[in-house]
Design an enzyme around this catalytic site. Structure first.
Site, short mmCIF file in Angstrom:
data_model
loop_
_atom_site.label_atom_id
_atom_site.label_comp_id
_atom_site.label_asym_id
_atom_site.label_seq_id
_atom_site.Cartn_x
_atom_site.Cartn_y
_atom_site.Cartn_z
CG ASP A 1 -1.73 1.09 1.18
OD1 ASP A 1 -2.47 1.57 0.01
OD2 ASP A 1 -2.36 1.63 2.04
CB CYS B 1 -18.26 -5.70 -13.73
SG CYS B 1 -17.22 -5.42 -12.37
CB CYS C 1 -23.60 -5.62 -11.97
SG CYS C 1 -23.54 -5.04 -10.32
CB CYS D 1 -19.75 -0.53 -7.05
SG CYS D 1 -19.22 -0.58 -8.82
CB CYS E 1 -20.78 6.51 -5.21
SG CYS E 1 -19.69 7.78 -4.73
CB CYS F 1 -16.83 5.87 2.27
SG CYS F 1 -18.31 5.57 1.41
CB CYS G 1 -18.98 -5.75 -4.65
SG CYS G 1 -18.38 -6.88 -5.92
#
Length: 352
Positions: free
Chosen positions: A139, A193, A196, A199, A203, A246, A253
């Site tokens: 990360d 995906c 779909c 997601c 938001c 968040c 998903c």
């Protein structure tokens, strides 16, 4: 001395078993030259200004876009997934407006420390078994972890830009081990995906300008963690009681039906972070903040930025009884905190 092996498949199988023993749920391998599309995507992202105040993205695009620019000797990249799936419904605390909502990954021990220790142990095992040199990343380094995860077959970058796995859903951390060894690569993953858009529709701030394209300047995770200074009033009102991160797009998903439970108990939510009282958080001075969030990723943003988020949540709470709490922050030494307190008071006055 390393144990020599003439069977690459055997080494890879033993490496996978060792990765599992260290706590990783999945392991895949790719060569460093499989993410040739990343430099152009990064240039477009930064060129549009979507990175906001994350200047490190602009400054390190060369490294992030090419693993060999970061480490010329790398020949194979081992990408690993470590689940942090919560037993709780991730955003159940959204409806408890006197409480704050902390992103699931940040409710327990700081994952940077835990994942890196596992990666280092796995890397030492690999050196002992087969030699070579290694570097580990999780990360904080300029590594395109999600594109590498897709290139290695760990998952695919969904429309919310996060990595999604058919076996794990999207609740997992990504770590990588760069090595000078030639390891047998896995096939890249393809997009699953379909049509779909759960997601995208989930938001709260409409941060997705299109499927697979996000403007971080509107993302609540970015706003609560990376953004310094005041947040635009129209976005404050959409943050609800989210005070750190968040999970809206992740929680939406459908592939999460395959999510596996986290094996690391230290990722479990601390009692004081599952749904912390906003009134208590607003009272924290710097020393109390550091003490309360020792060992937590929340500590990284500092007391002032965190208190700003708490006061926005208080302003969105619709609870007039919290006006006194906000009023006590009006004279805060940090002008951004003071501004957030003033905004919260104004919002709560309208709620009476």
């Amino acid at each position: 001395m390393p144990i020599s092996t003439s069977d690459p498949a055997d080494l890879k199988a033993r490496l996978a078993r060792q990765a599992s023993a260290e706590g990783f749920a999945e392991m895949r391998i790719c060569p460093p030259d499989r993410i040739g599309h990343v430099p152009a995507a990064l240039e477009d992202f930064v060129g549009q200004g979507f990175h906001g105040q994350m200047n490190w993205m602009a400054e390190r695009m060369g490294w992030r876009g090419d693993p060999k620019a970061l480490w010329p000797e790398v020949r194979s990249i081992i990408v690993l997934a470590e689940p942090y799936t919560s037993e709780e419904v991730p955003e159940v605390s959204i409806t408890r407006t006197d409480r704050g909502t902390v992103s699931v990954y940040a409710r327990g021990k700081d994952y940077h420390d835990l994942v890196k220790k596992r990666l280092k142990r796995l890397a030492r095992w690999l050196i002992a078994e087969a030699g070579g040199e290694v570097k580990v990343f999780v990360d904080t380094a300029p590594v395109a972890e999600k594109p590498l995860g897709e290139a290695a077959g760990l998952g695919w970058q969904g429309k919310h830009t996060n990595l999604v796995s058919r076996d794990l859903g999207n609740w997992f951390f990504i770590g990588s081990v760069f090595t000078t060894l030639d390891l047998a690569p896995d096939d890249p993953e393809v997009d699953h995906c379909g049509s779909c858009r759960a997601c995208l529709d989930a938001c709260p701030t409409d941060a997705f300008v299109a499927p697979y394209r996000m403007d971080a300047r509107r993302c609540i995770s970015y706003l609560t963690i990376e953004h310094r200074g005041e947040i635009a009033p129209d976005l404050r009102a959409k943050m609800g009681n989210r005070i750190y991160g968040c999970d809206a797009c992740l929680a939406a998903c459908p592939w999460n039906k395959f999510a596996v439970e986290a094996r690391e108990m230290r990722y479990a939510a601390r009692d004081d972070l599952a749904a912390p009282k906003l009134a208590e958080l607003a009272e924290l001075d710097d020393a109390a903040f550091r003490a309360r969030f020792a060992g937590s990723p929340i500590k990284r943003i500092g007391r002032d930025r965190f208190l700003r988020n708490v006061l926005y949540a208080i302003g969105n709470s619709g609870r007039p009884e919290l006006r006194e709490v906000a009023a006590r922050c009006l004279g805060d030494a940090d002008p951004v905190v003071s501004d957030a307190a003033c905004w919260a008071l104004d919002r709560l006055s309208r709620a009476i």
